[in-house]
Enzyme design. Structure first.
Site, mmCIF file in Angstrom:
data_model
loop_
_atom_site.group_PDB
_atom_site.id
_atom_site.type_symbol
_atom_site.label_atom_id
_atom_site.label_comp_id
_atom_site.label_asym_id
_atom_site.label_seq_id
_atom_site.Cartn_x
_atom_site.Cartn_y
_atom_site.Cartn_z
ATOM 1 N N HIS A 43 0.827 -1.210 0.000
ATOM 2 C CA HIS A 43 0.000 0.000 0.000
ATOM 3 C C HIS A 43 0.863 1.262 0.000
ATOM 4 C CE1 HIS A 43 -3.563 -2.531 1.664
ATOM 5 N NE2 HIS A 43 -3.506 -2.548 0.351
ATOM 6 N N HIS A 66 -8.041 -7.420 -7.845
ATOM 7 C CA HIS A 66 -8.411 -8.234 -6.679
ATOM 8 C C HIS A 66 -8.632 -7.250 -5.538
ATOM 9 C CE1 HIS A 66 -6.444 -11.061 -9.358
ATOM 10 N NE2 HIS A 66 -6.956 -12.065 -8.658
ATOM 11 N N SER A 118 -6.737 -1.375 -0.722
ATOM 12 C CA SER A 118 -6.210 -0.711 -1.922
ATOM 13 C C SER A 118 -7.253 0.168 -2.629
ATOM 14 C CB SER A 118 -5.599 -1.725 -2.896
ATOM 15 O OG SER A 118 -6.486 -2.790 -3.170
ATOM 16 N N GLU A 128 -13.742 -7.981 -7.989
ATOM 17 C CA GLU A 128 -13.659 -8.829 -6.799
ATOM 18 C C GLU A 128 -14.613 -9.995 -7.034
ATOM 19 O OE1 GLU A 128 -12.034 -9.186 -3.657
ATOM 20 O OE2 GLU A 128 -13.435 -10.858 -3.554
ATOM 21 N N GLY A 186 -10.809 -11.009 -11.744
ATOM 22 C CA GLY A 186 -9.874 -9.959 -12.141
ATOM 23 C C GLY A 186 -8.993 -10.402 -13.297
ATOM 24 N N ASP A 243 -3.368 -7.949 -6.978
ATOM 25 C CA ASP A 243 -3.034 -8.386 -5.616
ATOM 26 C C ASP A 243 -3.797 -9.675 -5.290
ATOM 27 O OD1 ASP A 243 -2.235 -8.433 -2.976
ATOM 28 O OD2 ASP A 243 -3.666 -6.899 -2.330
HETATM 29 C C1 LIG Z 1 -5.131 -10.062 -1.046
HETATM 30 S S1 LIG Z 1 -6.845 -9.765 -1.153
HETATM 31 C C2 LIG Z 1 -6.958 -8.168 -1.864
HETATM 32 C C3 LIG Z 1 -6.654 -7.043 -0.953
HETATM 33 C C4 LIG Z 1 -6.781 -5.694 -1.594
HETATM 34 N N1 LIG Z 1 -6.116 -5.634 -2.893
HETATM 35 C C5 LIG Z 1 -6.181 -4.638 -0.715
HETATM 36 O O1 LIG Z 1 -4.995 -4.331 -0.883
HETATM 37 O O2 LIG Z 1 -6.887 -4.098 0.123
HETATM 38 C C6 LIG Z 1 -7.336 -10.750 -2.515
HETATM 39 C C7 LIG Z 1 -8.802 -10.605 -2.896
HETATM 40 O O3 LIG Z 1 -8.992 -11.229 -4.155
HETATM 41 C C8 LIG Z 1 -10.279 -11.828 -4.175
HETATM 42 N N2 LIG Z 1 -10.222 -12.807 -5.272
HETATM 43 C C9 LIG Z 1 -9.805 -14.076 -5.291
HETATM 44 N N3 LIG Z 1 -9.785 -14.578 -6.546
HETATM 45 C C10 LIG Z 1 -10.199 -13.568 -7.353
HETATM 46 C C11 LIG Z 1 -10.350 -13.421 -8.774
HETATM 47 N N4 LIG Z 1 -10.066 -14.411 -9.613
HETATM 48 N N5 LIG Z 1 -10.770 -12.236 -9.239
HETATM 49 C C12 LIG Z 1 -11.053 -11.204 -8.415
HETATM 50 N N6 LIG Z 1 -10.925 -11.281 -7.070
HETATM 51 C C13 LIG Z 1 -10.490 -12.439 -6.552
HETATM 52 C C14 LIG Z 1 -10.433 -12.384 -2.772
HETATM 53 O O4 LIG Z 1 -11.805 -12.568 -2.447
HETATM 54 C C15 LIG Z 1 -9.784 -11.279 -1.942
HETATM 55 O O5 LIG Z 1 -10.725 -10.329 -1.519
#
Ligand SMILES: C[S@@+](CC[C@H](N)C(=O)[O-])C[C@H]1O[C@@H](n2cnc3c(N)ncnc32)[C@H](O)[C@@H]1O
Length: 272
Positions: free
Chosen positions: A18, A41, A91, A109, A135, A155
């Protein structure tokens, strides 16, 4: 999928990615032309560090809470935003705070309840578009943005090692469709061999101007632990590399006494 970011919000890896995200966004706002950020993500956008999930792991205690107590100079910008937005912003919330009138944020998401939470956090702003979709798939469907300028922030949860390959494929797909954009992709450092293979694969893509910024908490001897993490950055903005080093070193120093093998590493994977 079992991953829930509530258990990990505000840990050292979040602070690292971040603080670097804020530096990339600040670089984009230096020019008046509009930009678009795609957050593939996106997560829930905001995390309650007093929640049961956060209390169970207490990862923020050795992450954002230490940095807020130490307040290292290179992290002022990031920590100011965290304090202003309320701990702990994800993020999309950090990006949203830095959008100008004409900039846009596109979030993807996959988890319906997480999407619901994110819509509540960012509701009512026409500059923000939230999609409940993969994503990875969105990189093909939604790029390039009409602004032709911006950042793709990737991410993934890294629940399994195949996500290194997904990240490399995502980078290649982004480049095909949006070569001039900045790409930033987070990855964990558990086993050195996995990271070396990933770097070699990225270097072989034949793209230009790629760096990997890495923060190691310790020598990666135990692959069951998150020993460090990295951010691949394609088309890093002017002077981002030295700035990223200062930021990563400040995160590491602010976390407290270092273990053996701790350090910051910036690897150039492809020349400018
Ligand atoms: C590490 S977290 C993201 C944190 C966020 N980027 C942040 O920095 O606040 C990963 C997220 O990706 C989501 N996720 C998992 N597979 C995904 C996909 N194929 N496409 C989009 N989101 C996905 C999960 O539900 C989770 O909320």
């Amino acid at each position: 999928m079992n991953y829930r970011h509530d258990f990990h919000a505000g840990n050292f890896a979040d602070c690292f990615k971040h603080a670097l995200l804020v530096a990339l966004l600040d670089a984009l706002t230096r020019k008046p032309a509009p930009f678009c950020v795609m957050d593939t993500h996106a997560g829930a956008g905001r995390y309650d560090l007093e929640s049961e999930a956060a209390q169970r792991t207490r990862e923020a205690d050795s992450g954002i809470r230490r940095l807020l107590a130490a307040w290292p100079t290179p992290l002022h910008r990031f920590l100011d935003l965290v304090e202003t937005l309320g701990v702990y912003p994800g993020s999309p919330t950090l990006t949203h705070a830095l959008l100008r009138q004409h900039d846009r944020l596109v979030c993807c998401e996959s988890q319906p309840d997480v999407v619901h939470g994110l819509r509540r956090v960012l509701r009512g702003d026409t500059r923000v578009h939230i999609h409940q979709r993969s994503g990875w798939e969105a990189l093909g469907a939604l790029l390039p943005p009409p602004e032709r300028r911006g950042l793709v922030f990737v991410d993934p949860p890294f629940e399994n090692p195949e996500e290194f390959q997904s990240l490399a494929d995502g980078l290649a797909k982004t480049h095909e469709r949006f070569a001039q954009g900045i790409f930033a992709g987070w990855y964990p450092i558990k086993r050195l061999a996995a990271v070396r293979t990933f770097h070699a694969g990225i270097a072989q893509l034949g793209l230009r101007d790629i760096i990997a910024v890495e923060l190691n908490l310790r020598e990666p001897l135990d692959p069951s632990r998150l020993n460090g993490c990295g951010l691949i950055v394609v088309n890093p903005p002017y002077l981002f590399e030295p700035h990223a080093r200062l930021i990563a070193e400040a995160v590491l120093a602010g976390l407290g006494p270092a273990e053996a093998g701790a350090g910051v590493n910036i690897v150039r994977l492809a020349d400018e």
